[in-house]
Design a protein around this motif. Structure first.
Motif, PDB file in Angstrom:
ATOM      1  N   PHE A  73       0.815  -1.223   0.000  1.00  0.00           N
ATOM      2  CA  PHE A  73       0.000   0.000   0.000  1.00  0.00           C
ATOM      3  C   PHE A  73       0.849   1.274   0.000  1.00  0.00           C
ATOM      4  O   PHE A  73       0.330   2.348   0.294  1.00  0.00           O
ATOM      5  N   CYS A  86       2.417   6.851   1.523  1.00  0.00           N
ATOM      6  CA  CYS A  86       1.281   5.954   1.672  1.00  0.00           C
ATOM      7  C   CYS A  86       0.080   6.460   0.875  1.00  0.00           C
ATOM      8  O   CYS A  86      -0.082   7.662   0.668  1.00  0.00           O
ATOM      9  N   PHE A  90      -4.231   5.421   4.454  1.00  0.00           N
ATOM     10  CA  PHE A  90      -3.230   4.497   4.982  1.00  0.00           C
ATOM     11  C   PHE A  90      -2.162   5.295   5.719  1.00  0.00           C
ATOM     12  O   PHE A  90      -2.011   6.501   5.512  1.00  0.00           O
ATOM     13  N   CYS A 107       2.700   0.261   4.305  1.00  0.00           N
ATOM     14  CA  CYS A 107       1.663   1.025   5.002  1.00  0.00           C
ATOM     15  C   CYS A 107       0.519   0.105   5.419  1.00  0.00           C
ATOM     16  O   CYS A 107       0.344  -0.985   4.865  1.00  0.00           O
ATOM     17  N   SER A 108      -0.246   0.564   6.405  1.00  0.00           N
ATOM     18  CA  SER A 108      -1.419  -0.175   6.876  1.00  0.00           C
ATOM     19  C   SER A 108      -2.619   0.770   6.885  1.00  0.00           C
ATOM     20  O   SER A 108      -2.469   1.990   6.890  1.00  0.00           O
ATOM     21  N   ARG A 109      -3.802   0.205   6.903  1.00  0.00           N
ATOM     22  CA  ARG A 109      -5.022   1.010   6.849  1.00  0.00           C
ATOM     23  C   ARG A 109      -5.201   1.828   8.129  1.00  0.00           C
ATOM     24  O   ARG A 109      -4.947   1.350   9.229  1.00  0.00           O
ATOM     25  N   SER A 110      -5.677   3.057   7.972  1.00  0.00           N
ATOM     26  CA  SER A 110      -5.995   3.892   9.128  1.00  0.00           C
ATOM     27  C   SER A 110      -7.299   3.445   9.772  1.00  0.00           C
ATOM     28  O   SER A 110      -7.478   3.565  10.982  1.00  0.00           O
ATOM     29  N   GLN A 154      -9.720  -5.395  -1.823  1.00  0.00           N
ATOM     30  CA  GLN A 154      -8.935  -4.195  -1.512  1.00  0.00           C
ATOM     31  C   GLN A 154      -9.035  -3.144  -2.614  1.00  0.00           C
ATOM     32  O   GLN A 154      -8.940  -1.948  -2.336  1.00  0.00           O
ATOM     33  N   VAL A 201     -11.340   2.511   0.452  1.00  0.00           N
ATOM     34  CA  VAL A 201     -10.940   3.258   1.650  1.00  0.00           C
ATOM     35  C   VAL A 201     -12.187   3.633   2.437  1.00  0.00           C
ATOM     36  O   VAL A 201     -13.311   3.547   1.940  1.00  0.00           O
TER      37      VAL A 201
END
Length: 473
Positions: A73, A86, A90, A107-110, A154, A201
């Motif tokens: 990501f 990102c 993310f 990166c990771s999802r917020s 995704q 998202v």
């Protein structure tokens, strides 16, 4: 790969036949002056010798050509000083590693996704890794629905089939590409652009405030920055989004500049400009003048010189390029044309409060506009604090009181238990001492009794002796 390298590989493996070279395989002697080399940096090279060895081809050609260079990501852009960032929605999986120039962690999802609050970020001119599923669909709406119905989805991409003009051929087939795993090998402004990529998202991660503009490519545009009259604040309409490329630009009196990053927390954004040869000039290291009008102001000036060792930056020639950090002043109350537009700004009313006739969402009585929080906050005893802030002291007192009662009760209970243990210990010690004393007294009495008995025996013996002596006489 160049034909020479392809022919060399097909000819030497012996297991694959190149259709172009069928029945035309060159003799091995033709490759006597050819080399394929893998250097210590992991670069694959193709060399050819004529009078000297010359490099004909090599890969990877840049940092973004390395597979998944910015991690899952994470998107790579060769045109930015810092190549990795990102995707919107993310955040760096390891902020410390990210700050140190190590981006492989990605990166990771917020926020988690899978629900009615999901939306799709439309990215153009993007490179992305291989999809997980591919199937025929009627239109892009069906492809979107298919992704939304799968929590594991995704991202998706709709590939429209080409229209065949010849009647003897079947019409093109529409395809839906689905990514159910992490997105890898992302690159912005990819020269070999394919279909648009729609990344899933959370709406809350992309629409940061009321009246925020829609994201432009990979850039989230926070309020009050604006790309048009329908979003943001009119005073900040200095941005333009190229919908065909997804690139964001900043317009000034001196020209238009590419925007590379926007940081809402620090209220700054970065643009690129050409600067001759700043790194080799006598003024190198000095901040040059860059004329801006309010509400914007210049914060910092970063010329592209040699890339710092250990940092993952662009390896495109940095000469003549500079990045300028620009900040923006906090905004006034939002502009409005009807009371409905103030619903997103609680405790405000649409009023004509300016000399130029523009109406704004004026805060109600006992409320004051907080340009940092971008909201109306309540005024208590001449000090601003929100309605929620008014309740905090009472809840805090109740919480502290309740906690104090629990702590004091625990201390009292612990003290009682401790005193009880000490009392038992003291009682046990007294019993032990009492028993010892009793045993000592008994032992003494017994000893006295035994001594007395022994004395009586001796007395008896003494009497008997005396008597014998008297009788003997």
């Amino acid at each position: 790969m160049p034909d020479g390298m392809t022919n060399f590989l097909f000819n030497t493996t012996g297991s694959v036949q190149n259709p172009k070279l069928r029945n035309k395989t060159p003799p091995p002697s033709e490759y006597n002056n050819t080399r394929i080399r893998l250097d210590v940096e992991g670069e694959l090279q193709y060399w050819n010798f004529d009078t000297n060895w010359s490099l004909q081809w090599f890969e990877p050609r840049d940092n973004c050509s390395v597979f998944n260079a910015c991690g899952n990501f994470g998107s790579c852009n060769l045109n930015n000083m810092l190549a990795c960032r990102c995707l919107p929605g993310f955040k760096p999986a390891s902020p410390e590693s990210w700050r140190n120039g190590s981006f492989s962690g990605g990166c990771s999802r917020s926020s988690a996704v899978c629900g009615k609050n999901d939306t799709f970020l439309r990215l153009k001119m993007m490179r992305v890794g291989q999809q997980n599923h591919k199937f025929k669909v009627e239109n892009d709406t069906k492809c979107r629905e298919e992704c939304l119905n799968q929590c594991s989805c995704q991202a998706y991409s709709f590939v429209k089939g080409g229209v065949n003009k010849r009647r003897d051929r079947q019409p093109g087939i529409n395809m839906c590409l689905i990514w159910t795993d992490v997105l890898q090998d992302l690159q912005e402004e990819y020269s070999y652009s394919g279909p648009d990529l729609f990344v899933r998202v959370s709406i809350a991660d992309t629409e940061l405030k009321a009246k925020s503009c829609k994201p432009c490519g990979i850039n989230v545009i926070p309020y009050p920055l604006s790309t048009g009259s329908d979003c943001g604040d009119p005073t900040y309409v200095s941005f333009h989004c190229n919908t065909s490329t997804g690139k964001l630009s900043f317009n000034t009196q001196n020209g238009t500049y590419n925007v590379t990053t926007i940081d809402q927390d620090t209220r700054t954004f970065t643009i690129q400009d050409k600067d001759g040869d700043h790194c080799n000039s006598s003024t190198g290291g000095q901040m040059r003048e860059f004329n801006l009008s309010l509400p914007f102001k210049m914060i910092d000036f970063k010329p592209w010189c040699d890339t710092v060792a250990g940092n993952f930056g662009s390896n495109i020639s940095s000469q003549g390029v500079v990045e300028i950090v620009i900040g923006w002043e906090p905004p006034a109350e939002p502009v409005c044309t009807s009371p409905a537009e103030c619903e997103d700004w609680p405790n405000s009313t649409c009023k004509n409060v300016t000399e130029n006739g523009k109406m704004r969402c004026q805060c109600n009585s006992n409320f004051r506009w907080d340009d940092m929080a971008l909201n109306c906050v309540q005024v208590v005893d001449g000090k601003s604090g929100g309605s929620s802030r008014k309740k905090k002291p009472l809840s805090l007192i109740v919480g502290v009181t309740f906690a104090s009662v629990i702590v004091l009760s625990s201390i009292f209970l612990y003290t009682c238990i401790l005193m009880r243990k000490k009392a038992k210990r003291r009682e046990s010690q007294q019993n032990t001492e009492r028993n010892a004393a009793l045993m000592y007294g008994t032992e003494k009495r017994v000893k006295n009794f035994i001594d007395a008995e022994e004395l009586n025996e001796e007395d008896k013996k003494g009497i008997d002796v005396s008597e014998s002596r008297i009788l003997g006489h």
